[in-house]
Design a protein around this motif. Sequence first.
Motif, PDB file in Angstrom:
ATOM      1  N   GLY A 238     -25.322  -4.155   0.484  1.00 51.92           N
ATOM      2  CA  GLY A 238     -25.070  -2.752   0.944  1.00 51.92           C
ATOM      3  C   GLY A 238     -26.013  -1.999   1.150  1.00 51.92           C
ATOM      4  N   ALA A 239     -26.532  -1.045   0.090  1.00 47.31           N
ATOM      5  CA  ALA A 239     -26.884   0.314   0.617  1.00 47.31           C
ATOM      6  C   ALA A 239     -27.484   0.907  -0.531  1.00 47.31           C
ATOM      7  N   ILE A 240     -29.226   1.306  -0.098  1.00 46.38           N
ATOM      8  CA  ILE A 240     -29.557   2.149  -1.397  1.00 46.38           C
ATOM      9  C   ILE A 240     -30.089   3.517  -0.679  1.00 46.38           C
ATOM     10  N   LEU A 241     -29.399   4.667  -1.478  1.00 47.29           N
ATOM     11  CA  LEU A 241     -30.014   6.217  -1.285  1.00 47.29           C
ATOM     12  C   LEU A 241     -31.035   6.313  -2.292  1.00 47.29           C
ATOM     13  N   ILE A 242     -31.994   7.009  -1.757  1.00 46.20           N
ATOM     14  CA  ILE A 242     -32.319   8.074  -2.563  1.00 46.20           C
ATOM     15  C   ILE A 242     -33.252   9.441  -2.504  1.00 46.20           C
ATOM     16  N   THR A 243     -32.736   9.733  -3.102  1.00 50.02           N
ATOM     17  CA  THR A 243     -32.086  11.685  -2.989  1.00 50.02           C
ATOM     18  C   THR A 243     -32.940  12.010  -3.137  1.00 50.02           C
ATOM     19  N   GLU A 244     -32.928  14.104  -3.001  1.00 51.63           N
ATOM     20  CA  GLU A 244     -34.342  14.449  -2.688  1.00 51.63           C
ATOM     21  C   GLU A 244     -34.383  15.074  -4.314  1.00 51.63           C
ATOM     22  N   THR A 245     -33.430  15.126  -5.347  1.00 50.34           N
ATOM     23  CA  THR A 245     -33.580  15.419  -6.685  1.00 50.34           C
ATOM     24  C   THR A 245     -33.999  13.903  -7.151  1.00 50.34           C
TER      25      THR A 245
ATOM     26  N   MET B 267     -43.293  11.916   2.801  1.00 48.37           N
ATOM     27  CA  MET B 267     -44.204  12.372   4.347  1.00 48.37           C
ATOM     28  C   MET B 267     -43.370  13.214   4.633  1.00 48.37           C
ATOM     29  N   GLY B 268     -41.776  13.970   4.515  1.00 52.06           N
ATOM     30  CA  GLY B 268     -41.287  14.424   4.385  1.00 52.06           C
ATOM     31  C   GLY B 268     -39.737  14.354   4.453  1.00 52.06           C
ATOM     32  N   ALA B 269     -38.793  13.146   4.012  1.00 55.01           N
ATOM     33  CA  ALA B 269     -37.518  12.913   4.009  1.00 55.01           C
ATOM     34  C   ALA B 269     -36.688  13.680   3.250  1.00 55.01           C
ATOM     35  N   ARG B 270     -35.686  14.151   2.999  1.00 53.98           N
ATOM     36  CA  ARG B 270     -35.332  15.111   2.514  1.00 53.98           C
ATOM     37  C   ARG B 270     -34.818  13.659   1.502  1.00 53.98           C
ATOM     38  N   ASN B 271     -33.419  12.977   2.028  1.00 48.74           N
ATOM     39  CA  ASN B 271     -33.304  12.090   1.110  1.00 48.74           C
ATOM     40  C   ASN B 271     -32.650  10.592   2.249  1.00 48.74           C
ATOM     41  N   VAL B 272     -33.281   9.931   1.687  1.00 47.06           N
ATOM     42  CA  VAL B 272     -33.270   8.689   2.116  1.00 47.06           C
ATOM     43  C   VAL B 272     -31.736   7.279   1.904  1.00 47.06           C
ATOM     44  N   LEU B 273     -31.295   6.931   3.141  1.00 44.95           N
ATOM     45  CA  LEU B 273     -30.234   6.264   2.947  1.00 44.95           C
ATOM     46  C   LEU B 273     -30.857   4.574   3.817  1.00 44.95           C
ATOM     47  N   ILE B 274     -30.329   3.603   2.745  1.00 42.42           N
ATOM     48  CA  ILE B 274     -30.727   2.398   3.183  1.00 42.42           C
ATOM     49  C   ILE B 274     -30.376   0.987   3.726  1.00 42.42           C
ATOM     50  N   SER B 275     -29.507   1.583   4.771  1.00 46.67           N
ATOM     51  CA  SER B 275     -28.489   0.470   5.054  1.00 46.67           C
ATOM     52  C   SER B 275     -29.178  -1.059   4.912  1.00 46.67           C
ATOM     53  N   MET B 276     -28.160  -2.053   3.976  1.00 46.11           N
ATOM     54  CA  MET B 276     -28.916  -3.434   4.173  1.00 46.11           C
ATOM     55  C   MET B 276     -28.268  -4.725   4.173  1.00 46.11           C
TER      56      MET B 276
END
Length: 300
Positions: free
Chosen positions: A223-230, A210-219
Amino acid sequence: MIYTVTFNPALDYVVKMDSLELGMVNRSKSETIFYGGKGINVSTVLKNIGVDSVALGFVAGFTGKEIEDGVKTMGVKTDFIQLKNGLSRINVKIKAEQETEINGQGPDIKKDELQQMFDKLDKLQSGDCLILAGTIPASLPSDIYEQIMEKLMNRNIDIVVDATKNLLLNVLKFHPFLIKPNNHELGEMFGVVLKSDDEIVEYAKKLQVMGARNVLISMAGDGAILITETGEVHKIGVPKGTVVNSVGAGDSMVAGFTASYLKDHDYMEALKRGTATGSATAFSEGLATADKVEELYKQL
C-alpha cells in the motif's frame, strides 16, 4: 493547469520473447512501442482520467517527432522544445524469462535550448501545478530541478517532485508540495533499511523537517503511507489484482493523487485516488484508464 516536464523522453520499444540467448539470433513473439518518460506518463494518465495538462520537454530528430505526434494522438496537449541536433532516445525493454532493459542516452541540450524551457515555465500562473519527474540528462546541470524551483518560488505554484536520492533531497529547501519516494528509496536517502510502518513514518517526517510539505511513500503490495503538512498520517492498502506491469505505476499514482487533491483538497480522498490509479496501471498492460481506476477505487 497542470504542467509536466520530461527532460529526456523516449520511445519505449517493448519486445516479448520466450527466452533471450546472448550471442545468438533471437526471435520475438511481439513488439509494442510506448511513448516513455515519467512526465509523459503522468500527462497520459491525467488525460485518461479526464484531466487536462500540458506536457513540456525536449525532443529531437525523427524519434522526437514520433514522440510528440504520438503523445498528441493520445489527446495530451504538448509544448515540447525541438532540439537542433541529435535524436530522442529509444529504450529497448526485453521481456523474456527475466526483464532486460537497454536505455538510450538521448540528445545533448544546449544552454539556449534550456533557456527556452525557463521561458515557458516563467509563464506559469498562480494556482498552477508543476510536476517534475525522473532523472536528469548528462547534458543538463545536475541542479536543474533546484534552478526551476528557485525561479518559481513565492508564485503560489504547487510543485510535485518524483525523484530519488540527492536529486530529491536537494530540492526540499524549496518546499515542494508533494514528494513520492518509495519505501526503499526513503531508506536509501538515510542509509537505513526500513522494516516497519513506524520507521517509514519516522523517516518521512525527517523529509518534512527538511522542507517537504507532503510526503507520499509508495510500498508496492503493502500500500502507501501519506504524511500531510497538517501532521496527519494516513495509510492505505491496495486493491486486489495481479501485477502485470510495474512501469508507470508510480507516475500513475502521482497523476491520480494530484488530480484528486487539486479538485477536492481532501488528502485522504487523494490518497485513495492515487492508489487506485497506480494499481490500475500495475494491473494492466498499459497505463491506467478511467474505467479501471473506478473499478479499483470501489475496493478501497
